[in-house]
Design a protein around this motif. Structure first.
Motif, short mmCIF file in Angstrom:
data_model
loop_
_atom_site.label_atom_id
_atom_site.label_comp_id
_atom_site.label_asym_id
_atom_site.label_seq_id
_atom_site.Cartn_x
_atom_site.Cartn_y
_atom_site.Cartn_z
N ALA A 130 -74.27 35.18 4.99
CA ALA A 130 -74.55 34.58 6.30
C ALA A 130 -75.90 35.03 6.85
O ALA A 130 -76.54 34.28 7.60
CB ALA A 130 -73.43 34.94 7.28
N GLN A 131 -76.35 36.24 6.48
CA GLN A 131 -77.64 36.72 7.00
C GLN A 131 -78.82 35.90 6.48
O GLN A 131 -79.90 35.94 7.08
CB GLN A 131 -77.82 38.20 6.63
CG GLN A 131 -76.90 39.13 7.39
CD GLN A 131 -77.00 40.57 6.95
OE1 GLN A 131 -77.84 41.33 7.43
NE2 GLN A 131 -76.16 40.96 6.00
N SER A 132 -78.61 35.17 5.42
CA SER A 132 -79.70 34.32 4.91
C SER A 132 -79.90 33.07 5.74
O SER A 132 -80.89 32.36 5.57
CB SER A 132 -79.41 33.93 3.45
OG SER A 132 -78.31 33.03 3.38
N ARG A 133 -78.96 32.77 6.65
CA ARG A 133 -79.02 31.53 7.43
C ARG A 133 -79.22 31.79 8.91
O ARG A 133 -79.09 30.87 9.73
CB ARG A 133 -77.74 30.72 7.23
CG ARG A 133 -77.36 30.46 5.79
CD ARG A 133 -78.46 29.78 5.01
NE ARG A 133 -78.80 28.48 5.57
CZ ARG A 133 -79.83 27.75 5.18
NH1 ARG A 133 -80.65 28.21 4.24
NH2 ARG A 133 -80.08 26.57 5.74
N THR A 135 -80.76 32.19 12.58
CA THR A 135 -81.82 31.42 13.26
C THR A 135 -82.40 32.17 14.45
O THR A 135 -83.40 31.72 15.02
CB THR A 135 -81.27 30.07 13.75
OG1 THR A 135 -80.16 30.30 14.63
CG2 THR A 135 -80.82 29.22 12.57
N GLN A 139 -78.13 36.78 16.15
CA GLN A 139 -77.23 36.58 15.02
C GLN A 139 -77.35 37.73 14.03
O GLN A 139 -76.35 38.15 13.42
CB GLN A 139 -77.55 35.25 14.34
CG GLN A 139 -77.25 34.03 15.20
CD GLN A 139 -77.72 32.74 14.55
OE1 GLN A 139 -78.26 32.75 13.44
NE2 GLN A 139 -77.52 31.62 15.25
N MET A 206 -87.02 27.99 2.08
CA MET A 206 -86.72 29.30 2.67
C MET A 206 -87.74 30.35 2.24
O MET A 206 -88.19 30.33 1.08
CB MET A 206 -85.31 29.76 2.26
CG MET A 206 -84.19 28.91 2.81
SD MET A 206 -82.55 29.64 2.48
CE MET A 206 -82.54 29.62 0.69
N ARG A 210 -85.15 35.62 2.98
CA ARG A 210 -83.82 35.01 3.07
C ARG A 210 -83.14 34.98 1.70
O ARG A 210 -81.91 35.16 1.61
CB ARG A 210 -83.93 33.59 3.63
CG ARG A 210 -84.34 33.52 5.10
CD ARG A 210 -84.27 32.08 5.61
NE ARG A 210 -84.73 31.97 6.99
CZ ARG A 210 -83.94 32.10 8.05
NH1 ARG A 210 -82.65 32.38 7.89
NH2 ARG A 210 -84.42 31.96 9.28
N TRP A 211 -83.92 34.80 0.66
CA TRP A 211 -83.35 34.78 -0.68
C TRP A 211 -82.76 36.14 -1.06
O TRP A 211 -81.83 36.22 -1.86
CB TRP A 211 -84.40 34.35 -1.70
CG TRP A 211 -84.56 32.86 -1.78
CD1 TRP A 211 -85.56 32.10 -1.27
CD2 TRP A 211 -83.64 31.95 -2.40
NE1 TRP A 211 -85.35 30.76 -1.53
CE2 TRP A 211 -84.17 30.65 -2.23
CE3 TRP A 211 -82.44 32.10 -3.08
CZ2 TRP A 211 -83.54 29.51 -2.72
CZ3 TRP A 211 -81.81 30.97 -3.57
CH2 TRP A 211 -82.35 29.70 -3.39
N ILE A 214 -79.17 36.21 -0.14
CA ILE A 214 -78.39 35.35 -1.05
C ILE A 214 -78.14 36.08 -2.36
O ILE A 214 -77.01 36.10 -2.89
CB ILE A 214 -79.12 34.02 -1.29
CG1 ILE A 214 -79.20 33.22 0.02
CG2 ILE A 214 -78.41 33.20 -2.36
CD1 ILE A 214 -80.00 31.95 -0.08
#
Length: 506
Positions: A130-133, A135, A139, A206, A210-211, A214
């Motif tokens: 979830a941390q890769s998404r 905004t 969050q 991305m 962010r990767w 993932i």
């Protein structure tokens, strides 16, 4: 401690070198040594250590990725030019602190011990994805809190599991081998972030940071599934498929010989008897000193960023520290199983005190600055030696042992909530990585950590001498019944344990 002292002044150097790699000594009974039929110790090593190492690896991979992401684009993408990195850690460690003791006490329950860690790992793997998404920064705060909550019992809980199956030198060796996954996870995280920044930036629209989340999530979920299959919990847990009834019986016999008391009733008496003994006070103080003193040594990347190094170098150069930690955590704790633990602790403490002194002076040649940063890696052996010592000294009370380990983490990491904001700010004239106030405080707490550990060894030896003196005062009553002068522990758990397994000191 009797389990780790060398005989007759210590083993000779050749024998000592042999014992470093000898996990199945010839003096062990045949059914406890590695054999073609994979006897008990070999089965335990394959099951406990494989899952514990993988679990610990991904935990530190997930824990350090926020720092690597911060210096690899997260800071600029979200406009984080204050103390946000410290706030991320505050959210993580607040949850980490709150859920330590509950998690450890649950870990001491036989029916939960086998399933708790794999279940928590599934959940924090989802949070890592979830941390890769995210905004916005809020969050990130929320997800860091959830990850801290779910990871809380992993570290001390694994030490508790190791101390429930192993004892003496074999415990120190396996704790050291397991602990190498701490720096290994941190080191791999640096290389992963460097690779993600270089090769994955822009892929799928991305940025590279962010990767990283993932990739970490992809590592985490399979490890949790492995845990459901092979993690044994404790000897009283539901029996996994690879352990026979005779294996479990042998494990319980080994625990009885080592005076490791099996789980008893969990009630308020656990807290009462623990607070009356010195163990919780000294060991909690030691771990608090360790946490405070070790904080700045993990932020070499902030110094490299301030010096103007490239993003790739910022992520790669600190991995040398982790490589040193890998060697130090395994070799230091292994040697502490052969030679006096206090000696190894003293030598490691001298190294980190020297490095901290260099940071206090600060204006030193760059080569010496690099050497000082890297020498901090020696400190990696301090934690597994400390926890193995707790497992050894408090082996006579399973619930007290769980409470102490949970309290060590709770009290120690509670300082991570506010000490970094006060002593190790990210920005400002006294900010990272100079820390004019932080480095002198670090020096003081490294010294207090050493003093606390030495005090624990001396107090334990004093207690052993007192027990020996009391045991020599055995006498018989009028009917000839032998009465043993006990260790003075007046508790229901101690009384029930004495019916089946000798208490420490008997």
């Amino acid at each position: 401690m009797a389990e780790v002292k060398p005989k007759s002044g210590g083993p000779s150097l050749p024998r000592g070198l042999k014992e470093i790699v000898n996990w199945y000594p010839s003096e062990y009974p045949s059914e406890e040594r590695k054999s073609a039929k994979c006897r008990l110790l070999f089965k335990l090593d394959l099951s406990i250590l494989i899952f514990a190492c993988l679990c610990f690896f991904v935990k530190y991979l997930d824990q350090t990725n926020i720092s690597n992401a911060y210096v690899s684009g997260l800071k600029e993408d979200f406009g984080l030019y204050g103390n946000e990195l410290n706030y991320f850690n505050v959210c993580y460690f607040t949850a980490y602190v709150v859920f330590q003791v509950p998690g450890l006490l649950l870990m001491s329950r036989p029916k939960l011990a086998r399933w708790l860690l794999p279940t928590l790992e599934i959940l924090w793997g989802i949070c890592t994805f979830a941390q890769s998404r995210v905004t916005n920064v809020n969050q990130i705060y929320a997800l860091r809190f959830l990850v801290g909550m779910l990871e809380a019992p992993v570290f001390a809980g694994t030490h508790f599991i190791l101390g429930s199956w192993y004892s003496g030198p074999e415990l120190f060796k396996r704790a050291g081998a397991w602990f190498i996954c701490n720096p290994l996870g941190s080191m791999v995280s640096g290389y992963l972030q460097a690779a993600a920044y270089t090769n994955l930036s822009g892929v799928g629209g991305m940025p590279g940071w962010r990767w990283l989340f993932i990739i970490d999530g992809i590592f985490t979920i399979p490890v949790a599934l492995i845990g459901f299959l092979i993690f044994p919990g404790i000897a009283e847990s539901p029996r996994p498929f690879y352990l026979s009834e005779s294996d479990i019986s042998l494990a319980k016999e080994r625990a009885a010989r080592a005076k490791i008391r099996r789980p008893g009733k969990l009630d308020l008496d656990v807290l009462g008897r623990s607070l009356k003994r010195w163990h919780i006070w000294v060991f909690v103080l030691c771990y608090a000193c360790m946490i405070i003193s070790s904080y700045p040594s993990s932020y070499m990347n902030l110094w490299l960023k301030a010096e103007g190094y490239s993003v790739t170098k910022i992520n790669q150069l600190p991995t040398v520290i982790y490589a040193i930690q890998i060697v130090a955590s395994w070799l230091g704790s292994t040697i502490a199983a052969i030679y006096p633990a206090w000696l190894i602790y003293t030598l490691a403490s001298i190294c980190v005190l020297f490095s901290t002194l260099c940071m206090i002076i600060w204006n030193i040649p760059p080569a010496l600055k690099f050497f000082a940063w890297y020498l901090f890696g020696i400190s990696s052996c301090l934690s597994p030696i400390l926890y193995s010592t707790v497992n050894t000294i408090v082996r006579g009370d399973s619930e007290e042992r769980a409470l102490i380990m949970g309290s060590m983490m709770t009290f120690g990491y509670s300082f991570q909530i506010w000490v970094p904001l006060l002593l190790f700010p990210t920005a400002g004239p006294d900010g990272a990585p100079r820390w004019r106030k932080g480095w002198p405080v670090t020096f003081v707490f490294y010294f207090l950590l050493w003093a606390g550990f030495i005090s624990a060894i001396l107090i334990h030896r004093r207690d052993q001498r007192k027990r020996s003196a009391r045991d020599s005062q055995e006498h018989s009553d009028e009917d000839g019944e032998t009465i043993i002068i006990g260790d003075g522990a007046d508790s229901k758990a101690g009384e029930s344990a004495s019916k089946t397994i000798p208490k420490e000191g008997e």
